[in-house]
Design an enzyme around this catalytic site. Structure first.
Site, PDB file in Angstrom:
ATOM      1  CG  HIS A   1      -1.580  65.896 -77.147  1.00  0.00           C
ATOM      2  ND1 HIS A   1      -1.161  66.320 -75.906  1.00  0.00           N
ATOM      3  CD2 HIS A   1      -2.804  65.337 -76.955  1.00  0.00           C
ATOM      4  CE1 HIS A   1      -2.088  66.033 -75.009  1.00  0.00           C
ATOM      5  NE2 HIS A   1      -3.097  65.448 -75.623  1.00  0.00           N
TER       6      HIS A   1
ATOM      7  CG  HIS B   1     -10.410  61.787 -70.842  1.00  0.00           C
ATOM      8  ND1 HIS B   1      -9.951  61.082 -71.941  1.00  0.00           N
ATOM      9  CD2 HIS B   1     -10.003  63.075 -71.025  1.00  0.00           C
ATOM     10  CE1 HIS B   1      -9.306  61.901 -72.760  1.00  0.00           C
ATOM     11  NE2 HIS B   1      -9.327  63.118 -72.226  1.00  0.00           N
TER      12      HIS B   1
ATOM     13  NE  ARG C   1      -5.654  61.406 -73.815  1.00  0.00           N
ATOM     14  CZ  ARG C   1      -4.759  61.229 -74.784  1.00  0.00           C
ATOM     15  NH1 ARG C   1      -4.107  60.084 -74.859  1.00  0.00           N
ATOM     16  NH2 ARG C   1      -4.509  62.178 -75.669  1.00  0.00           N
TER      17      ARG C   1
ATOM     18  CE1 TYR D   1      -2.617  66.346 -68.881  1.00  0.00           C
ATOM     19  CE2 TYR D   1      -1.751  66.624 -71.086  1.00  0.00           C
ATOM     20  CZ  TYR D   1      -2.726  66.151 -70.237  1.00  0.00           C
ATOM     21  OH  TYR D   1      -3.806  65.483 -70.747  1.00  0.00           O
TER      22      TYR D   1
ATOM     23  CE  LYS E   1      -9.859  63.952 -79.239  1.00  0.00           C
ATOM     24  NZ  LYS E   1      -9.963  65.261 -78.564  1.00  0.00           N
TER      25      LYS E   1
ATOM     26  NE  ARG F   1      -7.600  61.309 -77.604  1.00  0.00           N
ATOM     27  CZ  ARG F   1      -6.487  61.415 -78.321  1.00  0.00           C
ATOM     28  NH1 ARG F   1      -5.955  60.317 -78.861  1.00  0.00           N
ATOM     29  NH2 ARG F   1      -5.899  62.589 -78.505  1.00  0.00           N
TER      30      ARG F   1
END
Length: 301
Positions: A272, A246, A249, A281, A178, A153
């Site tokens: 993730h 973004h 990514r 994806y 995150k 990110r």
């Protein structure tokens, strides 16, 4: 009580500042709605007495104000979190939330770029004719290289310290994503070279514990600067509006998957928490294959 809840989210759950601000805004809107709905300022007794119809009325009012399904989901999530906080503090149970069905949000596929477009955004040679100093052009190329070449990110790329720069024998970078989740990501040779080039051209002395990427005046680099640089380059290259930092990514994940990359490995590289987030994806890759089939197979017309 709201301050205690916010402090709990920031401390124990390590919720981002952006989410904290959004949750505080959502709670304020809900309390304002209750004030108008019942004609008096809400208190703990009023919160405990909330009915599903009150929640549905609130969500309907937000929808009427133009709030989308994703934002409604976030608002409901924040309010449920606040209700659980009240229960943990022994201030009563707000049962209405357990009986309310969440609104469904449309599932949007990430906008990945074709490999040629992604390379063009990263390649420093694409910036020919740009009047900015060479070191800034090299810096932008290195930052975008980390997004496309390592799946970072933009906030993660800009958080890297000078002492942790993946150059020379160092081909791994460790970042906090995150929720403060730390992961180590391999950095491929072209990205290493882009970072080394930036460092060789940078006119500023970079302290070991300071940021690797800096702005024109030597301070920490703002994500907005990179976003604006990509917007200008997007126009020069004739790329769509979806060509953003973004999107690089997303392109990293999509192109890895298209070349046979393992979904679990891609999940770890992206940081993730859930495999279901990464599985989106597979839908992109399936859509690409179906498009190719329809364009090439004689029976698809």
């Amino acid at each position: 009580m709201a301050r205690e809840w916010s402090a709990e989210l920031a401390g124990e759950r390590r919720v981002s500042r952006h989410t904290l601000d959004a949750y505080a805004r959502d709670l304020g809107q809900f309390l304002g709605f209750l004030r108008e709905h019942h004609g008096e300022p809400p208190n703990l007794a009023a919160l405990r007495a909330i009915k599903p119809t009150d929640l549905r009325s609130f969500l309907a009012s937000r929808r009427a104000a133009g709030t989308g399904s994703r934002s409604l989901l976030r608002q409901l999530s924040g309010l449920r979190s606040f209700a659980r906080h009240l229960e943990r503090k022994g201030l009563g149970e707000v049962a209405a939330f357990s009986s309310l069905r969440s609104p469904k949000a449309p599932r949007r596929l990430p906008k990945a770029l074709p490999a040629q477009s992604a390379r063009a955004l990263v390649d420093v040679d694409s910036r020919a004719g740009d009047t900015r100093p060479d070191w800034i052009l090299a810096r932008d190329s290195a930052v975008l290289g980390l997004l496309y070449g390592a799946g970072l990110r933009i906030s993660e790329a800009l958080s890297i310290k000078r002492q942790d720069a993946p150059t020379g024998e160092t081909d791994i970078v460790t970042v906090a994503g995150k929720g403060g989740k730390v992961r180590s990501v391999p950095v491929i040779a072209p990205v290493q070279r882009a970072i080394a080039r930036y460092l060789s051209l940078c006119p500023w002395t970079l302290p070991a514990n300071g940021p690797l990427f800096i702005g024109a005046k030597g301070g920490a680099l703002s994500p907005r600067i990179i976003q604006l640089a990509v917007a200008e380059l997007r126009g020069a290259l004739g790329l769509p509006e979806t060509a953003t930092p973004h999107a690089l990514r997303h392109s990293f994940a999509t192109h890895l998957l298209g070349k046979g990359g393992d979904l679990r490995t891609i999940q770890e590289l992206l940081g993730h928490a859930s495999l279901s987030t990464t599985q989106i994806y597979t839908a992109i890759d399936s859509a690409r294959l179906l498009e190719a089939y329809r364009g090439a197979h004689p029976r698809a017309r």
